[in-house]
Write an enzyme that holds these catalytic residues in place. Sequence first.
Site, mmCIF file in Angstrom:
data_model
loop_
_atom_site.group_PDB
_atom_site.id
_atom_site.type_symbol
_atom_site.label_atom_id
_atom_site.label_comp_id
_atom_site.label_asym_id
_atom_site.label_seq_id
_atom_site.Cartn_x
_atom_site.Cartn_y
_atom_site.Cartn_z
ATOM 1 N N ASN A 50 -22.569 11.123 8.839
ATOM 2 C CA ASN A 50 -23.334 9.949 9.263
ATOM 3 C C ASN A 50 -22.504 9.038 10.177
ATOM 4 O O ASN A 50 -22.881 7.906 10.440
ATOM 5 C CB ASN A 50 -23.791 9.133 8.054
ATOM 6 C CG ASN A 50 -24.718 9.923 7.149
ATOM 7 O OD1 ASN A 50 -25.568 10.666 7.631
ATOM 8 N ND2 ASN A 50 -24.546 9.786 5.852
ATOM 9 N N HIS A 136 -35.251 5.822 0.010
ATOM 10 C CA HIS A 136 -33.986 6.268 -0.590
ATOM 11 C C HIS A 136 -33.936 5.969 -2.095
ATOM 12 O O HIS A 136 -34.466 4.965 -2.560
ATOM 13 C CB HIS A 136 -32.861 5.501 0.116
ATOM 14 C CG HIS A 136 -31.488 5.995 -0.164
ATOM 15 N ND1 HIS A 136 -30.656 5.386 -1.071
ATOM 16 C CD2 HIS A 136 -30.792 7.037 0.354
ATOM 17 C CE1 HIS A 136 -29.493 6.021 -1.086
ATOM 18 N NE2 HIS A 136 -29.554 7.025 -0.231
ATOM 19 N N GLU A 181 -37.641 1.807 4.677
ATOM 20 C CA GLU A 181 -36.497 2.035 5.554
ATOM 21 C C GLU A 181 -36.962 1.880 6.993
ATOM 22 O O GLU A 181 -38.122 2.165 7.300
ATOM 23 C CB GLU A 181 -35.941 3.455 5.358
ATOM 24 C CG GLU A 181 -35.325 3.653 3.994
ATOM 25 C CD GLU A 181 -34.834 5.082 3.761
ATOM 26 O OE1 GLU A 181 -34.347 5.722 4.712
ATOM 27 O OE2 GLU A 181 -34.951 5.542 2.620
ATOM 28 N N SER A 185 -33.828 8.493 6.358
ATOM 29 C CA SER A 185 -32.548 9.207 6.323
ATOM 30 C C SER A 185 -32.687 10.716 6.371
ATOM 31 O O SER A 185 -31.785 11.403 6.844
ATOM 32 C CB SER A 185 -31.766 8.795 5.083
ATOM 33 O OG SER A 185 -32.541 8.998 3.922
ATOM 34 N N ASP A 210 -34.504 -1.533 4.676
ATOM 35 C CA ASP A 210 -33.212 -0.858 4.607
ATOM 36 C C ASP A 210 -32.941 -0.231 5.983
ATOM 37 O O ASP A 210 -33.635 0.686 6.401
ATOM 38 C CB ASP A 210 -33.269 0.207 3.501
ATOM 39 C CG ASP A 210 -31.955 0.949 3.331
ATOM 40 O OD1 ASP A 210 -31.186 1.032 4.303
ATOM 41 O OD2 ASP A 210 -31.712 1.469 2.226
ATOM 42 N N HIS A 213 -29.568 3.663 8.492
ATOM 43 C CA HIS A 213 -29.301 4.674 9.522
ATOM 44 C C HIS A 213 -29.540 4.176 10.942
ATOM 45 O O HIS A 213 -29.191 4.846 11.903
ATOM 46 C CB HIS A 213 -30.124 5.932 9.256
ATOM 47 C CG HIS A 213 -29.668 6.636 8.025
ATOM 48 N ND1 HIS A 213 -28.634 7.546 8.034
ATOM 49 C CD2 HIS A 213 -30.061 6.516 6.740
ATOM 50 C CE1 HIS A 213 -28.424 7.970 6.804
ATOM 51 N NE2 HIS A 213 -29.274 7.362 5.996
ATOM 52 N N LYS A 241 -22.026 4.326 7.480
ATOM 53 C CA LYS A 241 -22.632 5.253 8.437
ATOM 54 C C LYS A 241 -22.090 4.973 9.845
ATOM 55 O O LYS A 241 -20.913 5.176 10.054
ATOM 56 C CB LYS A 241 -24.137 5.197 8.277
ATOM 57 C CG LYS A 241 -24.481 5.942 6.974
ATOM 58 C CD LYS A 241 -25.717 5.590 6.273
ATOM 59 C CE LYS A 241 -25.721 6.335 4.933
ATOM 60 N NZ LYS A 241 -26.666 5.795 3.973
HETATM 61 C C1 PLP Z 1 -26.795 5.819 2.572
HETATM 62 C C2 PLP Z 1 -27.943 4.988 2.215
HETATM 63 C C3 PLP Z 1 -27.837 3.973 1.275
HETATM 64 C C4 PLP Z 1 -26.593 3.790 0.453
HETATM 65 O O1 PLP Z 1 -25.599 3.181 1.168
HETATM 66 P P1 PLP Z 1 -24.096 3.340 0.677
HETATM 67 O O2 PLP Z 1 -23.391 2.228 1.349
HETATM 68 O O3 PLP Z 1 -23.665 4.692 1.110
HETATM 69 O O4 PLP Z 1 -24.100 3.209 -0.810
HETATM 70 C C5 PLP Z 1 -28.923 3.163 1.073
HETATM 71 N N1 PLP Z 1 -30.078 3.349 1.740
HETATM 72 C C6 PLP Z 1 -30.220 4.346 2.624
HETATM 73 C C7 PLP Z 1 -31.519 4.517 3.326
HETATM 74 C C8 PLP Z 1 -29.167 5.203 2.881
HETATM 75 O O5 PLP Z 1 -29.320 6.204 3.735
#
Ligand code: PLP
Length: 393
Positions: A50, A136, A181, A185, A210, A213, A241
Amino acid sequence: MDQPHKFAFIDSALSERAQRQHMRSLSSLQPDDAVHVRKKGKILLNFSSNDYLGLSKHPMLIDAVCADARHYGTGATASRLVVGTYDIHQQLEAQFAAACGRDTALLFSSGFQANATILPALVDRQSLVLCDRLVHSSLIQGILSSRARFSRYRHNDLEHLETLLRRAIDRPYQRILIATETLFSMDGDRSDVTALAQLAQRYNAILYLDDAHALGVYGKHGMGLAAHHEGVDIVVGTFGKAFGSFGAVVTCAQAIRDYLINRCPGFIYTTALPPPIVGAIAAALDLMPTLDHERQMLLQMAYYVRQQLQQLGYDTGASDSHIIPVRVETEQRALQLADWLETGGILAAAIRPPTVAPGTARIRISLSSRHTADHIEQLINRIRVWNPSESPS
Ligand SMILES: *Cc1c(COP(=O)(O)O)cnc(C)c1O
């Protein structure tokens, strides 16, 4: 009397996983550079990371890590509310909020921790949460532990969301929260943030996005799909990421930030982010405005890869980003394709249920701005000569 072995549940869970060929295990790698890793001594071209801009290996981030470690030490020594808030935490929060055009920002230890603990601070048994079917796991954890009523709307189907909102509005919910999101992801498709903001406004719902990405890749200077956006209440971004390090951030209004500092256990009862990590994030944030060209190249490359895969007859779903699913339906095929790629020197992970819905097993290709045209040709050529019927099963 024979008592059942107290860990019998573990044996049975593991054997159930094994039987369904869902057993997961860890294998270790050594990173070589931004797009190569070594696995058992063999160098593989990495299409699973990522690290979309290759920043985890950037000299400016590494220098910032070393400088902050020397100046502040390796750990923050306490939680934020005790003695773990340093000037660099505050500066980073102010700079991040300004770069996103949002009121304030608050750092969290990880995106998982942010989602799992902010949501229960915002909603309760008297609330309703409406979330996209594909969100997620961390968002689901947060929703479940809030004990709010919740429904999932069909993926990116805002008409379905509106139907659920209309139905909810006459019910005695104290609050309604929409969670989704911005860039999915596993599918690489995007939400319509403007339409979500309008819906949230119309139904007086809290909008929680969220941006994990999209941060670093989309939006003005890479600050995400939710940055500079009216009507978005709470945005979570992660630094593991495209920012190339670790940790997370929430951006929101000042009052919400104050509330989280007082009422969110996942912020209060955990050690502050280590200074070297704060240094890395701050260096990545400084670099962001200079990386417009890299982002443009990344998205152009993604367009090309999707086009090539589609020409080979593969279904890349609704992806229109640097995250590209190569859908092969069955788990077995996904594993075979992953093996085939690895034999050809390419690492691209098979993603299978329960991470994705049954029947949608896939290879998830994630591109980095550090991939070259030559790397892309290697990937496409290897997939081109895959013949699933000849793969051993
Ligand atoms: C990776 C991810 C998370 C978690 O984030 P981390 O900092 O790795 O714990 C949360 N939401 C989504 C959509 C993700 O892809």
